[in-house]
Design a protein around this motif. Structure first.
Motif, short mmCIF file in Angstrom:
data_model
loop_
_atom_site.label_atom_id
_atom_site.label_comp_id
_atom_site.label_asym_id
_atom_site.label_seq_id
_atom_site.Cartn_x
_atom_site.Cartn_y
_atom_site.Cartn_z
N HIS A 113 0.82 -1.21 0.00
CA HIS A 113 0.00 0.00 0.00
C HIS A 113 0.86 1.26 0.00
O HIS A 113 1.74 1.43 0.85
N ILE A 114 0.57 2.15 -0.95
CA ILE A 114 1.25 3.44 -1.07
C ILE A 114 0.20 4.55 -0.97
O ILE A 114 -0.85 4.48 -1.63
N ASP A 169 0.51 -15.99 -9.99
CA ASP A 169 -0.90 -16.16 -10.35
C ASP A 169 -1.56 -14.84 -10.67
O ASP A 169 -2.50 -14.78 -11.46
N LEU A 170 -1.10 -13.76 -10.06
CA LEU A 170 -1.61 -12.43 -10.38
C LEU A 170 -0.59 -11.38 -9.96
O LEU A 170 0.22 -11.60 -9.05
N ALA A 171 -0.63 -10.24 -10.65
CA ALA A 171 0.21 -9.09 -10.33
C ALA A 171 -0.42 -7.88 -10.99
O ALA A 171 -0.49 -7.81 -12.22
N TYR A 172 -0.90 -6.92 -10.19
CA TYR A 172 -1.49 -5.72 -10.75
C TYR A 172 -1.55 -4.62 -9.70
O TYR A 172 -1.53 -4.87 -8.49
N TRP A 173 -1.65 -3.37 -10.20
CA TRP A 173 -1.81 -2.19 -9.36
C TRP A 173 -3.24 -1.71 -9.43
O TRP A 173 -3.87 -1.75 -10.49
N THR A 181 -2.48 0.36 -4.52
CA THR A 181 -2.21 -0.95 -3.94
C THR A 181 -1.69 -1.91 -5.01
O THR A 181 -2.28 -2.04 -6.08
N PHE A 182 -0.58 -2.56 -4.68
CA PHE A 182 -0.02 -3.60 -5.54
C PHE A 182 -0.49 -4.95 -5.03
O PHE A 182 -0.32 -5.27 -3.84
N HIS A 183 -1.09 -5.75 -5.90
CA HIS A 183 -1.55 -7.09 -5.56
C HIS A 183 -0.63 -8.09 -6.25
O HIS A 183 -0.40 -7.99 -7.46
N ILE A 184 -0.13 -9.07 -5.52
CA ILE A 184 0.71 -10.11 -6.12
C ILE A 184 0.50 -11.44 -5.39
O ILE A 184 0.50 -11.48 -4.16
#
Length: 254
Positions: A113-114, A169-173, A181-184
């Protein structure tokens, strides 16, 4: 008998999950509480190691005991009374002898989280970063990550592993008001991997690095080519996934 412990913690005050010779860890704090409650030394093994200052919304650990535990809401409550306010046990449940908190896990999901603006209620819980970031360009970089298998460029040099292969499996902002938020999610993560990826993508988001340069970093398999690791306080372990049969006896208590 073997039991799984499901818990969460705010990592600000700890030198990471794993027991440390030079500081207080989440693991040793929980072990001390368990030992106090049950009257004999107890040791746990977590699903993975989080670095100093990293938080966990969901973490699992397993424990082996000589006698069955009398599981109840009051047991969870008593343990949480012993533990400090920044660690909370959600439940304890029996598993099969071969079920392992680390090796039975099929994936781990992290968020970073930024926030651009200072928030008095989020101090130490997000990365306060003032410059504007282009999440569209950062999401293009995520597409390159999703086609990557070897993440050596994003692992600390002293990582004690036999290979640097991970299945993402996933990577996105995702942007939501003031928060980015960056999800990975992946089957495994290397030491320092998420924070190094975030730190490198922040360079992309500011226009200091282009996608060709990012791809060159990936292909180099050299940590010295990637960006500086982002601070630990913005990183959360959000979910650890297991096969359904491992969690068959899981009942939320406390």
């Amino acid at each position: 008998m073997r039991y799984f412990i499901e818990l969460s913690y705010r990592g600000t005050a700890y030198h990471g999950w794993q027991a440390q010779a030079n500081g207080v860890s989440v693991q040793t704090t929980i072990e001390a509480a368990l030992s106090q409650r049950f009257g004999y030394p107890m040791y746990i093994l977590g699903s993975g190691r989080t670095d100093a200052g990293v938080h966990a919304e969901q973490q699992f650990a397993h424990i082996d005991v000589p006698e069955p535990l009398a599981l109840s809401d009051s047991l969870i409550y008593s343990l949480n009374c012993i533990l400090p306010e920044d660690i909370a046990i959600k439940t304890i449940f029996p598993v099969r002898p071969a079920d392992h908190a680390r090796f039975s896990a099929t994936s781990r999901y992290y968020q970073y989280h930024i926030t651009r603006h200072k928030n008095a209620f989020q101090s130490g819980l997000t990365y306060h970063f003032r410059p504007e970031l282009d999440e569209g360009l950062m999401n293009e970089a995520c597409q390159l990550l999703l086609h990557t298998k070897d993440f050596k460029s994003f692992s600390k040099a002293r990582a004690d592993v036999t290979n640097f292969l991970c299945r993402l499996d996933l990577a996105y902002w995702e942007r939501s008001r003031d928060r980015l938020t960056f999800h990975i999610k992946a089957n495994r993560f290397l030491w320092g991997m998420v924070r190094t990826i975030v730190g490198t993508m922040v360079e992309i988001g500011q226009g200091h690095m282009n996608l060709d340069q990012f791809e060159t970093i990936i292909e180099a398999k050299d940590r010295n080519r990637a960006g500086r690791a982002a601070p630990a306080n913005g990183l959360y372990l959000v979910e650890v996934t297991y096969p359904p049969e491992v969690l068959a006896e899981r009942i939320l208590l406390g």
